[in-house]
Design a protein around this motif. Structure first.
Motif, PDB file in Angstrom:
ATOM      1  N   TYR A 251       0.290  -1.323  -0.138  1.00 14.08           N
ATOM      2  CA  TYR A 251      -0.004   0.459   0.059  1.00 14.08           C
ATOM      3  C   TYR A 251       1.011   1.193   0.090  1.00 14.08           C
ATOM      4  N   TYR A 252       0.375   2.673  -0.259  1.00 19.08           N
ATOM      5  CA  TYR A 252       1.013   3.721  -1.148  1.00 19.08           C
ATOM      6  C   TYR A 252      -0.496   4.552  -0.723  1.00 19.08           C
ATOM      7  N   ASN A 253       0.091   5.681  -0.119  1.00 16.48           N
ATOM      8  CA  ASN A 253      -0.626   6.547  -0.122  1.00 16.48           C
ATOM      9  C   ASN A 253      -0.733   7.818  -1.217  1.00 16.48           C
ATOM     10  N   GLN A 254      -1.503   8.615  -1.341  1.00 19.31           N
ATOM     11  CA  GLN A 254      -1.404   8.861  -2.759  1.00 19.31           C
ATOM     12  C   GLN A 254      -0.514  10.005  -2.464  1.00 19.31           C
ATOM     13  N   ASN A 255      -0.043  10.430  -2.067  1.00 19.19           N
ATOM     14  CA  ASN A 255       1.404  11.727  -1.756  1.00 19.19           C
ATOM     15  C   ASN A 255       2.382  10.350  -2.821  1.00 19.19           C
ATOM     16  N   TRP A 256       2.283   9.566  -2.811  1.00 19.27           N
ATOM     17  CA  TRP A 256       3.665   8.351  -3.262  1.00 19.27           C
ATOM     18  C   TRP A 256       3.096   8.357  -4.630  1.00 19.27           C
ATOM     19  N   TYR A 257       2.102   8.329  -5.717  1.00 17.12           N
ATOM     20  CA  TYR A 257       1.841   8.706  -6.995  1.00 17.12           C
ATOM     21  C   TYR A 257       2.068   9.733  -6.974  1.00 17.12           C
ATOM     22  N   LYS A 258       1.533  10.690  -5.956  1.00 18.44           N
ATOM     23  CA  LYS A 258       2.432  12.305  -6.992  1.00 18.44           C
ATOM     24  C   LYS A 258       2.616  12.597  -7.233  1.00 18.44           C
ATOM     25  N   PHE A 259       4.094  11.819  -6.468  1.00 17.26           N
ATOM     26  CA  PHE A 259       5.486  12.442  -6.285  1.00 17.26           C
ATOM     27  C   PHE A 259       6.321  11.641  -7.608  1.00 17.26           C
ATOM     28  N   THR A 260       5.306  10.621  -7.343  1.00 21.33           N
ATOM     29  CA  THR A 260       6.535   9.264  -8.575  1.00 21.33           C
ATOM     30  C   THR A 260       5.938   9.478 -10.355  1.00 21.33           C
ATOM     31  N   GLY A 261       4.901   9.507  -9.897  1.00 24.11           N
ATOM     32  CA  GLY A 261       3.804   9.525 -11.228  1.00 24.11           C
ATOM     33  C   GLY A 261       3.803   8.361 -11.396  1.00 24.11           C
ATOM     34  N   LEU A 262       4.136   6.919 -11.029  1.00 16.09           N
ATOM     35  CA  LEU A 262       3.646   5.187 -11.179  1.00 16.09           C
ATOM     36  C   LEU A 262       2.313   5.177 -10.628  1.00 16.09           C
ATOM     37  N   ASP A 263       2.046   4.218 -11.365  1.00 18.28           N
ATOM     38  CA  ASP A 263       0.446   3.927 -11.246  1.00 18.28           C
ATOM     39  C   ASP A 263       0.568   2.570  -9.901  1.00 18.28           C
ATOM     40  N   GLU A 264      -0.061   2.390  -9.612  1.00 19.75           N
ATOM     41  CA  GLU A 264      -0.552   0.313  -8.712  1.00 19.75           C
ATOM     42  C   GLU A 264       0.206  -0.144  -8.721  1.00 19.75           C
ATOM     43  N   THR A 265      -0.141  -0.650  -9.973  1.00 14.81           N
ATOM     44  CA  THR A 265       0.388  -2.240 -10.176  1.00 14.81           C
ATOM     45  C   THR A 265       1.939  -1.962 -10.480  1.00 14.81           C
ATOM     46  N   THR A 266       2.785  -0.550 -11.029  1.00 17.52           N
ATOM     47  CA  THR A 266       3.803  -1.044 -11.689  1.00 17.52           C
ATOM     48  C   THR A 266       4.512  -0.930  -9.844  1.00 17.52           C
ATOM     49  N   SER A 267       3.891   0.446  -8.761  1.00 21.15           N
ATOM     50  CA  SER A 267       4.798   0.066  -7.685  1.00 21.15           C
ATOM     51  C   SER A 267       4.589  -0.276  -6.609  1.00 21.15           C
ATOM     52  N   LEU A 268       3.319  -1.324  -7.148  1.00 19.31           N
ATOM     53  CA  LEU A 268       3.408  -2.468  -5.293  1.00 19.31           C
ATOM     54  C   LEU A 268       4.628  -3.663  -5.433  1.00 19.31           C
ATOM     55  N   GLY A 269       4.904  -3.894  -4.702  1.00 23.83           N
ATOM     56  CA  GLY A 269       6.357  -4.889  -4.508  1.00 23.83           C
ATOM     57  C   GLY A 269       7.002  -4.653  -4.284  1.00 23.83           C
ATOM     58  N   ASP A 270       8.632  -4.376  -5.404  1.00 23.14           N
ATOM     59  CA  ASP A 270       9.644  -3.925  -5.028  1.00 23.14           C
ATOM     60  C   ASP A 270       9.551  -3.161  -5.799  1.00 23.14           C
ATOM     61  N   GLY A 271       8.507  -2.041  -6.216  1.00 25.66           N
ATOM     62  CA  GLY A 271       8.468  -0.722  -7.567  1.00 25.66           C
ATOM     63  C   GLY A 271       9.812   0.149  -7.175  1.00 25.66           C
ATOM     64  N   TRP A 272       9.582  -0.128  -5.409  1.00 24.94           N
ATOM     65  CA  TRP A 272       9.567   1.561  -5.006  1.00 24.94           C
ATOM     66  C   TRP A 272      11.544   1.437  -5.574  1.00 24.94           C
ATOM     67  N   GLN A 273      11.662   0.945  -5.754  1.00 25.51           N
ATOM     68  CA  GLN A 273      13.592   0.594  -6.604  1.00 25.51           C
ATOM     69  C   GLN A 273      13.515   1.266  -7.734  1.00 25.51           C
ATOM     70  N   LEU A 274      12.640   1.494  -8.647  1.00 23.84           N
ATOM     71  CA  LEU A 274      12.534   2.280  -9.926  1.00 23.84           C
ATOM     72  C   LEU A 274      13.430   3.270  -9.765  1.00 23.84           C
ATOM     73  N   ILE A 275      12.606   4.666  -8.444  1.00 25.69           N
ATOM     74  CA  ILE A 275      12.842   5.527  -8.781  1.00 25.69           C
ATOM     75  C   ILE A 275      13.908   5.961  -7.465  1.00 25.69           C
ATOM     76  N   ILE A 276      14.942   5.167  -6.675  1.00 26.83           N
ATOM     77  CA  ILE A 276      15.350   5.313  -6.094  1.00 26.83           C
ATOM     78  C   ILE A 276      17.480   5.543  -7.070  1.00 26.83           C
ATOM     79  N   HIS A 277      17.875   7.198  -6.816  1.00 25.07           N
ATOM     80  CA  HIS A 277      19.359   7.183  -7.268  1.00 25.07           C
ATOM     81  C   HIS A 277      19.631   6.463  -7.201  1.00 25.07           C
ATOM     82  N   PRO A 278      20.421   5.948  -9.021  1.00 24.07           N
ATOM     83  CA  PRO A 278      21.724   4.310  -8.647  1.00 24.07           C
ATOM     84  C   PRO A 278      22.667   4.711  -7.737  1.00 24.07           C
ATOM     85  N   ASP A 279      23.270   5.087  -7.403  1.00 27.45           N
ATOM     86  CA  ASP A 279      24.610   5.608  -6.017  1.00 27.45           C
ATOM     87  C   ASP A 279      23.606   5.222  -5.046  1.00 27.45           C
ATOM     88  N   ASP A 280      22.373   5.084  -4.426  1.00 29.56           N
ATOM     89  CA  ASP A 280      21.329   5.004  -3.244  1.00 29.56           C
ATOM     90  C   ASP A 280      20.704   3.925  -2.963  1.00 29.56           C
TER      91      ASP A 280
END
Length: 457
Positions: A251-280
């Motif tokens: 689950y993510y609240n709406q602030n996640w979707y507004k910030f990342t522009g990702l949809d729910e299907t892409t976000s859930l699970g390990d989708g957060w790895q898509l928006i993390i800076h490569p160095d971090d």
């Protein structure tokens, strides 16, 4: 003799004179004061005195006294006081509540976060017994004594604290407080406010008991609570998320979707790895994996890609697990807070310090008494001193000419700067090896808290 006293210490001489008029032969007096030496510098002295002879009217005729040099001791005390202020400033800048007490439950110190949390002023807290400040203060002694007697830390203590603003819950770590001899004299505590987590746990527990009794209304109640939960989650300014016991985000609240522009299907699970800076990314994955494995609180700083402008912004990620009655992890609750502006400020201050330290021009900071408290590398190089060798010395060591003349010149320039806020001109200098040379100097005045400083470039 009085002319040798530091102007700020004349009141001590006056009080001492009046005291001797009333003193008997058995009384002795101890005073500390600053006296001007032959080189014009002031040094701290300590004198113990008593009336030795009196005249026919009974007034003091002769006074016997012993004077010792305590200047080095005073300088050490001032250095320790300065370090204490710096230490307290650092403590006050962190969001974690910190306090330390002796074995009698007396507060010896605390930081700003703790003071504000319990809603007491520094004067109301310092050297006060916990029992006198909190209705249930005695309960904290059990954990304190356990730490003091065992010499071992006690971590993750969930405590309720009753203040004038109500009750809040904290997760507290306590470790032994030792003196310079290594003896345990109390405890040091650091605490985080976990009121919301505690209330969530209590609410979930209440709901569980109620659902067991009212099986028929289970689905309805769960749906209602889920709606309220999602509403509250969307209301908070941070990104709020939950994950299952394996660490997969569900689950993510709406602030996640507004910030990342990702949809729910892409976000859930390990989708957060898509928006993390490569160095971090790898450090974030490792930290989260370890938290999921151990159940310890999760905290990491990493950069998130903002969809609106395709820029990365620093976020502080935190999460806490929820366990069932058997201690098994059943849920993770987490937040991601935008700290980009704070990080940018920290980096800016660090960069400014680096610029000053690496300037080709010499920079020297002097206090109102003329003592050097900072020089950069260029200043040390120009004057031929080793690193750290100038700090604590009178600024006159850098000035060419007789010492009494340079001291008068420094005082004159200081007065000029305090009146006009700056001074600029040529200055005759002398290196450590005795070589004299001339520089064009620019001096400004800076008032920092209770200190008045002079900055020369």
């Amino acid at each position: 003799y009085a002319s040798l006293f530091h102007p700020d210490d004349f009141t001590i001489l006056d009080k001492m004179t009046k005291a001797f008029q009333k003193a008997d032969e058995k009384q002795s007096f101890y005073v500390e004061y600053r006296n001007r030496c032959s080189n014009g510098e002031y040094k701290w002295l300590a004198t113990t005195m008593k009336v030795f002879k009196r005249n026919e009217e009974g007034k003091p005729k002769q006074i016997l006294g012993i004077t010792i040099d305590i200047n080095e001791q005073k300088l050490i005390e001032e250095t320790l006081e300065e370090k204490t202020k710096i230490f307290q400033t650092i403590l006050d800048s962190i969001p974690v509540m910190v306090f330390w007490k002796d074995d009698k439950n007396i507060f010896l110190g605390f930081n700003k976060a703790y003071r504000e949390a319990v809603n007491y002023s520094p004067e109301e807290l310092l050297h006060k017994n916990v029992n006198d400040l909190f209705p249930d203060g005695e309960k904290y002694l059990k954990d304190d004594h356990e730490v003091i007697n065992s010499g071992q830390p006690k971590l993750n203590i969930i405590e309720s604290v009753e203040t004038s603003n109500g009750i809040f819950y904290s997760r507290t770590d306590k470790v032994p407080l030792r003196n310079l001899q290594g003896e345990i004299i109390g405890v040091i505590g650091s605490a985080l406010d976990v009121t919301e987590l505690k209330r969530t746990q209590e609410e979930l527990s209440r709901l569980n008991n109620e659902l067991e009794k009212r099986v028929e209304e289970r689905t309805k109640n769960l749906q209602q609570r889920e709606q309220q939960y999602r509403f509250l989650a969307d209301f908070v300014p941070q990104i709020f998320w939950t994950a299952d016991e394996t660490g997969k985000v569900d689950y993510y609240n709406q602030n996640w979707y507004k910030f990342t522009g990702l949809d729910e299907t892409t976000s859930l699970g390990d989708g957060w790895q898509l928006i993390i800076h490569p160095d971090d990314l790898q450090d974030t994955i490792n930290t989260w994996t370890l938290a999921v494995k151990t159940g310890e609180p999760y905290q990491v700083q990493s950069r998130y890609l903002r969809h609106a402008d395709k820029t990365y912004r620093w976020h502080l990620g935190r999460a806490q697990c929820l366990r069932d009655e058997n201690g098994k992890i059943i849920k993770w609750f987490g937040t991601s807070t935008d700290i980009h502006d704070q990080k940018s400020l920290e980096e800016s201050l660090k960069m400014q310090a680096e610029v000053i330290e690496n300037m080709d021009e010499g920079v020297c900071i002097v206090d109102q008494q003329g003592y050097i408290i900072y020089v950069n590398q260029a200043q040390e190089r120009i004057f031929g001193y080793e690193h750290g060798e100038l700090v604590g010395k009178q600024v006159t060591v850098l000035n060419a000419g007789a010492e009494y003349q340079t001291l008068d010149n420094v005082r004159y320039i200081m007065e000029e700067v305090m009146q006009k806020n700056f001074w600029a001109g040529e200055w005759n200098n002398i290196k450590k090896d005795g070589t004299c040379f001339t520089t064009y100097s620019y001096i400004t005045f800076l008032k920092l808290e209770q200190k008045e400083l002079f900055v020369c470039v």
